[in-house]
Write an enzyme that holds these catalytic residues in place. Structure first.
Site, PDB file in Angstrom:
ATOM      1  CD  GLN A 156       1.561  -9.055   5.785  1.00  0.00           C
ATOM      2  OE1 GLN A 156      -0.174  -9.112   6.108  1.00  0.00           O
ATOM      3  NE2 GLN A 156       2.279  -9.609   4.619  1.00  0.00           N
ATOM      4  CB  SER A 213       2.259  -5.026   4.482  1.00  0.00           C
ATOM      5  OG  SER A 213       1.461  -4.723   4.538  1.00  0.00           O
ATOM      6  CG  LEU A 214      -1.583  -5.272  -0.593  1.00  0.00           C
ATOM      7  CD1 LEU A 214      -3.156  -6.186  -0.892  1.00  0.00           C
ATOM      8  CD2 LEU A 214      -1.517  -3.992  -1.160  1.00  0.00           C
ATOM      9  NE  ARG A 221      -3.297  -7.610   4.950  1.00  0.00           N
ATOM     10  CZ  ARG A 221      -2.582  -6.736   4.601  1.00  0.00           C
ATOM     11  NH1 ARG A 221      -3.248  -5.616   3.564  1.00  0.00           N
ATOM     12  NH2 ARG A 221      -1.270  -6.824   5.222  1.00  0.00           N
ATOM     13  CG  HIS A 241       2.511  -3.785   9.012  1.00  0.00           C
ATOM     14  ND1 HIS A 241       2.098  -4.812   9.024  1.00  0.00           N
ATOM     15  CD2 HIS A 241       2.443  -3.143   7.547  1.00  0.00           C
ATOM     16  CE1 HIS A 241       1.318  -5.341   7.531  1.00  0.00           C
ATOM     17  NE2 HIS A 241       1.751  -4.000   7.429  1.00  0.00           N
ATOM     18  CD  GLN A 259      -3.348   0.464   2.093  1.00  0.00           C
ATOM     19  OE1 GLN A 259      -3.273  -0.121   2.720  1.00  0.00           O
ATOM     20  NE2 GLN A 259      -3.794   2.188   2.336  1.00  0.00           N
TER      21      GLN A 259
END
Length: 313
Positions: free
Chosen positions: A249, A91-92, A116, A200, A11
């Protein structure tokens, strides 16, 4: 013999117009956008190609939009017969790695990341949390800065991106004070990021719990290509490890630097960043330099970068 890693951005990489040119030139890319529109029930082409930006930056829209663009670009590369020996995503971006390695189908992944994004956005009310990038400060001094500001609220490390670039996350007051403290300890630069939630960090645990319930509705396969996970910076062991890894995560640090170091130590000498922007290429360059590793970094996000990539192989 050259060994290649495919890496996928997270992102923040999005921009209005991403993927437009590639879909106009490659039918396989066009099909991916159509699939995403069908699965999600809204026009993914319009969102990515025309915006408006206020819609694209909403987390529950950003995540499926980046994933769709990334997979469209991946399909174009795969059509050319370009393969990877290992894969990782920030991440994503890890969801794109899981699609690439056939752990999960794209149709399921795009639905999951939509949820999500929604869960991550809803976990913390607007204005409560934020994130900041700290540049040019070592881990130990940054940790000290964080510990000295914990009495203001939650503040934790969110992303270890590259040598000299770490992102922190938490409650606004605590993050702002940790930024000041980091500068006192010698950070070259410390800036609050324009994000809508404190990703996070432990504030996102409720989002992880909601995501787990969602993930348990789907089935996963054994990886056909090695996937290096954000939470461990090691290869995903098996399909049973997918759900716990993706849940953690959401609220744990992204170990991007460690992941890239692991990949380089596996003998990979070519990285291809697939998706909008070139942020990962910058991180990888710094990480490779710190290891004195000779690597080649390429990217694909439009027709020109695709042609340059094909000509270089």
């Amino acid at each position: 013999m050259s060994k290649t890693a495919f890496v996928f951005p997270g992102q923040g990489a999005q921009y209005v117009g991403m993927g437009k040119e590639i879909t106009e030139n490659f039918s396989v890319a066009k099909e991916v956008y159509q699939e995403a529109s069908d699965y999600l029930g809204y026009n993914m082409n319009k969102l990515c190609f025309e915006g408006p930006n206020e819609e694209l930056v909403k987390t529950e829209n950003t995540q499926p939009a980046i994933l769709t663009t990334t997979i469209a670009l991946l399909r174009v590369l795969e059509n050319e017969g370009i393969k990877s020996d290992i894969t990782a995503g920030l991440s994503l971006g890890e969801y794109a790695s899981l699609v690439k390695s056939k752990v999960i189908d794209f149709k399921d992944a795009v639905r999951i990341v939509k949820k999500r994004g929604k869960y991550m956005q809803e976990a913390v009310p607007q204005g409560i949390g934020t994130m900041a990038a700290i540049l040019g400060l070592d881990k130990e001094k940054l940790q000290k800065s964080i510990e000295e500001c914990r009495h203001y609220g939650v503040v934790e490390t969110a992303n270890y991106n590259s040598p000299g670039q770490i992102v922190i996350s938490g409650e606004v007051e605590a993050v702002k004070n940790a930024v000041k403290k980091a500068v006192e300890y010698g950070a070259k630069k410390a800036v609050i990021l324009p994000v809508s939630a404190p990703f996070h960090c432990s504030l996102l645990k409720p989002a992880g719990e909601r995501l787990e319930k969602e993930l348990l509705k789907y089935s996963f396969n054994t990886p056909q290509v090695g996937v290096v996970t954000n939470v461990d910076a090691k290869l995903l062991k098996d399909k049973e490890a997918v759900v716990p890894s993706l849940v953690k995560q959401v609220s744990q640090s992204v170990l991007w630097q460690d992941s890239v170091e692991y990949i380089i130590n596996e003998g990979i000498d070519t990285f291809i960043e697939i998706g909008p922007g070139k942020s990962l290429s910058g991180f990888i360059k710094k990480i490779a330099k710190s290891l004195n590793a000779q690597i080649s970094i390429k990217n694909i996000e439009d027709v020109n970068s695709f042609k340059a990539l094909i000509n270089s192989l």
